[in-house]
Design a protein around this motif. Structure first.
Motif, PDB file in Angstrom:
ATOM      1  N   MET A   7      32.683  41.863  28.704  1.00 14.55           N
ATOM      2  CA  MET A   7      33.805  41.001  29.036  1.00 14.55           C
ATOM      3  C   MET A   7      34.607  41.606  30.176  1.00 14.55           C
ATOM      4  SD  MET A   7      36.957  39.656  26.654  1.00 14.55           S
ATOM      5  CE  MET A   7      37.725  41.252  26.498  1.00 14.55           C
ATOM      6  N   CYS A   8      35.028  40.775  31.113  1.00 14.66           N
ATOM      7  CA  CYS A   8      35.912  41.199  32.196  1.00 14.66           C
ATOM      8  C   CYS A   8      37.278  41.520  31.596  1.00 14.66           C
ATOM      9  CB  CYS A   8      36.026  40.093  33.243  1.00 14.66           C
ATOM     10  SG  CYS A   8      37.171  40.478  34.571  1.00 14.66           S
ATOM     11  N   LEU A   9      37.771  42.723  31.867  1.00 15.60           N
ATOM     12  CA  LEU A   9      39.068  43.131  31.318  1.00 15.60           C
ATOM     13  C   LEU A   9      40.226  42.417  32.000  1.00 15.60           C
ATOM     14  CD1 LEU A   9      38.466  46.964  30.969  1.00 15.60           C
ATOM     15  CD2 LEU A   9      38.382  45.234  29.179  1.00 15.60           C
ATOM     16  N   ILE A  10      39.979  41.813  33.147  1.00 17.45           N
ATOM     17  CA  ILE A  10      41.038  41.132  33.884  1.00 17.45           C
ATOM     18  C   ILE A  10      41.251  39.702  33.365  1.00 17.45           C
ATOM     19  CG2 ILE A  10      41.834  40.383  36.171  1.00 17.45           C
ATOM     20  CD1 ILE A  10      41.541  43.432  35.994  1.00 17.45           C
ATOM     21  N   CYS A  11      40.150  38.917  33.286  1.00 20.43           N
ATOM     22  CA  CYS A  11      40.308  37.491  32.963  1.00 20.43           C
ATOM     23  C   CYS A  11      39.615  37.049  31.677  1.00 20.43           C
ATOM     24  CB  CYS A  11      39.798  36.637  34.127  1.00 20.43           C
ATOM     25  SG  CYS A  11      37.992  36.657  34.320  1.00 20.43           S
ATOM     26  N   GLY A  12      38.775  37.907  31.086  1.00 22.93           N
ATOM     27  CA  GLY A  12      38.109  37.551  29.840  1.00 22.93           C
ATOM     28  C   GLY A  12      36.770  36.859  30.013  1.00 22.93           C
ATOM     29  N   GLN A  23      23.885  31.031  38.267  1.00 25.01           N
ATOM     30  CA  GLN A  23      24.679  30.370  39.304  1.00 25.01           C
ATOM     31  C   GLN A  23      25.343  31.382  40.230  1.00 25.01           C
ATOM     32  OE1 GLN A  23      25.251  30.418  36.048  1.00 25.01           O
ATOM     33  NE2 GLN A  23      27.416  30.651  35.607  1.00 25.01           N
ATOM     34  N   ASP A  24      25.389  32.655  39.803  1.00 24.35           N
ATOM     35  CA  ASP A  24      25.982  33.722  40.607  1.00 24.35           C
ATOM     36  C   ASP A  24      24.931  34.718  41.108  1.00 24.35           C
ATOM     37  OD1 ASP A  24      28.760  32.863  40.194  1.00 24.35           O
ATOM     38  OD2 ASP A  24      28.374  33.417  38.115  1.00 24.35           O
ATOM     39  N   TRP A  39      28.566  43.357  42.961  1.00 16.73           N
ATOM     40  CA  TRP A  39      28.768  42.081  42.286  1.00 16.73           C
ATOM     41  C   TRP A  39      30.212  41.993  41.809  1.00 16.73           C
ATOM     42  CZ3 TRP A  39      30.047  40.618  37.272  1.00 16.73           C
ATOM     43  CH2 TRP A  39      29.809  39.286  36.953  1.00 16.73           C
ATOM     44  N   THR A  40      30.782  40.791  41.836  1.00 14.83           N
ATOM     45  CA  THR A  40      32.146  40.592  41.355  1.00 14.83           C
ATOM     46  C   THR A  40      32.190  39.447  40.351  1.00 14.83           C
ATOM     47  OG1 THR A  40      32.670  39.136  43.202  1.00 14.83           O
ATOM     48  CG2 THR A  40      33.234  41.465  43.463  1.00 14.83           C
ATOM     49  N   CYS A  41      33.178  39.466  39.498  1.00 13.21           N
ATOM     50  CA  CYS A  41      33.381  38.440  38.476  1.00 13.21           C
ATOM     51  C   CYS A  41      33.522  37.070  39.151  1.00 13.21           C
ATOM     52  CB  CYS A  41      34.632  38.766  37.669  1.00 13.21           C
ATOM     53  SG  CYS A  41      35.066  37.490  36.459  1.00 13.21           S
ATOM     54  N   PRO A  42      32.774  36.072  38.698  1.00 11.56           N
ATOM     55  CA  PRO A  42      32.863  34.748  39.308  1.00 11.56           C
ATOM     56  C   PRO A  42      34.195  34.040  39.027  1.00 11.56           C
ATOM     57  CG  PRO A  42      31.370  34.707  37.443  1.00 11.56           C
ATOM     58  CD  PRO A  42      31.740  36.135  37.666  1.00 11.56           C
ATOM     59  N   GLU A  43      34.927  34.493  38.036  1.00 15.19           N
ATOM     60  CA  GLU A  43      36.204  33.860  37.694  1.00 15.19           C
ATOM     61  C   GLU A  43      37.383  34.447  38.464  1.00 15.19           C
ATOM     62  OE1 GLU A  43      36.824  31.194  35.579  1.00 15.19           O
ATOM     63  OE2 GLU A  43      34.653  30.998  35.614  1.00 15.19           O
ATOM     64  N   CYS A  44      37.441  35.785  38.565  1.00 11.65           N
ATOM     65  CA  CYS A  44      38.634  36.405  39.150  1.00 11.65           C
ATOM     66  C   CYS A  44      38.345  37.368  40.293  1.00 11.65           C
ATOM     67  CB  CYS A  44      39.439  37.119  38.066  1.00 11.65           C
ATOM     68  SG  CYS A  44      38.653  38.619  37.436  1.00 11.65           S
ATOM     69  N   GLY A  45      37.063  37.643  40.552  1.00  9.97           N
ATOM     70  CA  GLY A  45      36.707  38.535  41.653  1.00  9.97           C
ATOM     71  C   GLY A  45      36.790  40.011  41.313  1.00  9.97           C
ATOM     72  N   ALA A  46      36.987  40.347  40.038  1.00 11.42           N
ATOM     73  CA  ALA A  46      37.063  41.754  39.630  1.00 11.42           C
ATOM     74  C   ALA A  46      35.720  42.435  39.884  1.00 11.42           C
ATOM     75  CB  ALA A  46      37.422  41.854  38.151  1.00 11.42           C
ATOM     76  N   ARG A  47      35.788  43.730  40.138  1.00 10.97           N
ATOM     77  CA  ARG A  47      34.578  44.507  40.365  1.00 10.97           C
ATOM     78  C   ARG A  47      33.859  44.796  39.053  1.00 10.97           C
ATOM     79  NH1 ARG A  47      37.284  49.459  43.056  1.00 10.97           N
ATOM     80  NH2 ARG A  47      37.815  49.403  40.889  1.00 10.97           N
TER      81      ARG A  47
END
Length: 56
Positions: A7-12, A23-24, A39-47
């Motif tokens: 899970m992305c710690l920034i946006c979940g 799709q990514d 690669w970055t999170c498709p929702e928030c761009g987090a690394r």
């Protein structure tokens, strides 16, 4: 083969290794360690470093 869910710690946003993120540009079955470092999170761009394991 045992797949993990992260899970992305920034946006979940959830990354499931079994499903990947086609799709990514990440094919189904892609292990987290094989996801490119740039690669970055498709929702928030987090690394990639901003993700953590989620127990299922």
């Amino acid at each position: 083969m045992e797949y993990k869910t992260l899970m992305c710690l920034i946006c979940g946003w959830i990354y499931d290794e079994a499903q990947g993120s086609p799709q990514d540009g990440i094919a189904a079955g892609t292990k987290w360690e094989d996801v490119p470092l740039n690669w970055t999170c498709p929702e928030c761009g987090a690394r990639k470093d901003d993700f953590d394991m989620v127990p299922v």
